[in-house]
Design a protein around this motif. Sequence first.
Motif, PDB file in Angstrom:
ATOM      1  N   LEU A  21       0.837  -1.207   0.000  1.00 58.13           N
ATOM      2  CA  LEU A  21       0.000   0.000   0.000  1.00 58.13           C
ATOM      3  C   LEU A  21       0.871   1.256   0.000  1.00 58.13           C
ATOM      4  O   LEU A  21       0.637   2.193  -0.777  1.00 58.13           O
ATOM      5  CB  LEU A  21      -0.925   0.020   1.216  1.00 58.13           C
ATOM      6  N   LEU A  22       1.869   1.268   0.865  1.00 62.61           N
ATOM      7  CA  LEU A  22       2.717   2.451   0.968  1.00 62.61           C
ATOM      8  C   LEU A  22       3.419   2.726  -0.365  1.00 62.61           C
ATOM      9  O   LEU A  22       3.436   3.859  -0.846  1.00 62.61           O
ATOM     10  CB  LEU A  22       3.744   2.236   2.085  1.00 62.61           C
ATOM     11  N   LEU A  90      -5.569   0.720  10.231  1.00 62.58           N
ATOM     12  CA  LEU A  90      -5.417  -0.701  10.553  1.00 62.58           C
ATOM     13  C   LEU A  90      -5.736  -1.491   9.297  1.00 62.58           C
ATOM     14  O   LEU A  90      -6.798  -1.314   8.697  1.00 62.58           O
ATOM     15  CB  LEU A  90      -6.371  -1.099  11.689  1.00 62.58           C
ATOM     16  N   MET A  91      -4.789  -2.322   8.888  1.00 61.95           N
ATOM     17  CA  MET A  91      -5.022  -3.129   7.695  1.00 61.95           C
ATOM     18  C   MET A  91      -5.236  -4.588   8.083  1.00 61.95           C
ATOM     19  O   MET A  91      -4.482  -5.138   8.874  1.00 61.95           O
ATOM     20  CB  MET A  91      -3.843  -3.021   6.729  1.00 61.95           C
ATOM     21  N   SER A 152      -7.637  -3.082  -2.749  1.00 64.42           N
ATOM     22  CA  SER A 152      -6.610  -4.022  -3.182  1.00 64.42           C
ATOM     23  C   SER A 152      -5.355  -3.205  -3.434  1.00 64.42           C
ATOM     24  O   SER A 152      -5.266  -2.486  -4.426  1.00 64.42           O
ATOM     25  CB  SER A 152      -7.028  -4.764  -4.455  1.00 64.42           C
ATOM     26  N   ALA A 153      -4.438  -3.302  -2.488  1.00 67.07           N
ATOM     27  CA  ALA A 153      -3.200  -2.526  -2.606  1.00 67.07           C
ATOM     28  C   ALA A 153      -2.447  -2.954  -3.859  1.00 67.07           C
ATOM     29  O   ALA A 153      -1.901  -2.136  -4.589  1.00 67.07           O
ATOM     30  CB  ALA A 153      -2.335  -2.716  -1.368  1.00 67.07           C
ATOM     31  N   GLY A 158      -9.176   1.325  -4.845  1.00 73.16           N
ATOM     32  CA  GLY A 158      -9.668   1.933  -3.613  1.00 73.16           C
ATOM     33  C   GLY A 158      -8.708   2.929  -2.988  1.00 73.16           C
ATOM     34  O   GLY A 158      -8.983   3.478  -1.924  1.00 73.16           O
ATOM     35  N   LEU A 159      -7.597   3.193  -3.648  1.00 68.76           N
ATOM     36  CA  LEU A 159      -6.577   4.047  -3.032  1.00 68.76           C
ATOM     37  C   LEU A 159      -7.025   5.505  -2.926  1.00 68.76           C
ATOM     38  O   LEU A 159      -6.671   6.203  -1.980  1.00 68.76           O
ATOM     39  CB  LEU A 159      -5.251   3.957  -3.789  1.00 68.76           C
ATOM     40  N   GLU A 160      -7.839   5.957  -3.910  1.00 67.88           N
ATOM     41  CA  GLU A 160      -8.327   7.354  -3.844  1.00 67.88           C
ATOM     42  C   GLU A 160      -9.180   7.535  -2.584  1.00 67.88           C
ATOM     43  O   GLU A 160      -9.112   8.558  -1.919  1.00 67.88           O
ATOM     44  CB  GLU A 160      -9.173   7.728  -5.074  1.00 67.88           C
ATOM     45  N   ASP A 161      -9.986   6.509  -2.281  1.00 61.33           N
ATOM     46  CA  ASP A 161     -10.811   6.582  -1.068  1.00 61.33           C
ATOM     47  C   ASP A 161      -9.945   6.646   0.175  1.00 61.33           C
ATOM     48  O   ASP A 161     -10.261   7.358   1.128  1.00 61.33           O
ATOM     49  CB  ASP A 161     -11.724   5.344  -0.957  1.00 61.33           C
ATOM     50  N   VAL A 162      -8.870   5.864   0.166  1.00 59.15           N
ATOM     51  CA  VAL A 162      -7.983   5.857   1.326  1.00 59.15           C
ATOM     52  C   VAL A 162      -7.430   7.266   1.544  1.00 59.15           C
ATOM     53  O   VAL A 162      -7.480   7.800   2.661  1.00 59.15           O
ATOM     54  CB  VAL A 162      -6.817   4.850   1.136  1.00 59.15           C
TER      55      VAL A 162
END
Length: 297
Positions: A21-22, A90-91, A152-153, A158-162
């Motif tokens: 993710l990072l 938290l993942m 899904s990293a 979904g990264l924009e939402d994160v």
Amino acid sequence: MDFKSGFISIIGAPNVGKSTLLNALLSQKVAITSAKPQTTRYKIKGVLHLPEAQIIFVDTPGIHDASIPYNKYMVQLAIETLEEVDVVLLMIEPFPKGLKDGHYIINTYLSQINKPSILLINKVDKISKPQLLPIIEEFNKIYPFKAIIPISAKKEAGLEDVIKEIVGCLPEGPQYYPEDFITDQSERQITAEIIREKIINTTREEIPYVVAVTVEEFREIPEKEMLYIRAVIHVERKSQKGIIIGKKGQKLKSIGQAAREELELIWGQKVFLDLFVRVEPNWRQNPKVWGQLRLKM
Ligand code: GDP
Ligand code: K
Ligand code: MG
């Protein structure tokens, strides 16, 4: 709108996908600068620069493998660090063991602090929507998350939402770092840290806290278009060396392989990784080892 900024910690069991993710969020291959950090409170893992905000990802000492019940001191250290960040991510994984780890981490850490927390359910590419909904409901009930986001990293879904949810939780704040600043760790430190992480993930015994990693060589081999890295794993006792090497060298081989894969991702080129284990009863007194260790604390 005023500028927002803050410090974020990503916690979760090993292999849930935190590094993936990072890396995806920072789209960072080789983006290391020598800028001086303006804070020494944390070890910075990376900085995400947005027009309206700055998101600073930091390490959480004390949670190396949040699924293992460590001693009170380690738990306390982790809680103290979490008290200082602005947002906790938290993942978890949407599989039985992952859900169990999630409950454990919430009970051990999140329930002890009062911070905006976001739950990331990663690897949803491996499950179906009907499987996902009860998980969201379950975690909604047990903790007041600001948001629960399926992602899904790996597939960068979904990264924009994160990012949107993190920014929503951030306080107003200054631009702590100049825009070309991505991380304050040197290439060797990052490399040593990744190798150390793989040791921790691979060995379940009392190994993590008696291990130090130093990178002795880090150089490009231009004719082969690859990076040559030689690293030493320092342990205090022969028995610890045995644990790290494993039967027929299998453990060291998996550590090396996992580290190499991540290093290739980060440095954007093929890596040849030479790993050695050295028994050094007094490594804590060795200033060279200390120099690198101190930066981790
Ligand atoms: P960490 O230990 O939490 O930092 O986990 P890593 O980022 O090293 O990922 C562990 C493994 O999970 C790697 O093999 C990743 O490729 C894989 N992984 C990460 N995110 C996803 C995802 O969204 N879907 C799938 N299928 N695999 C993933
Ligand atoms: K991992
Ligand atoms: Mg990782």
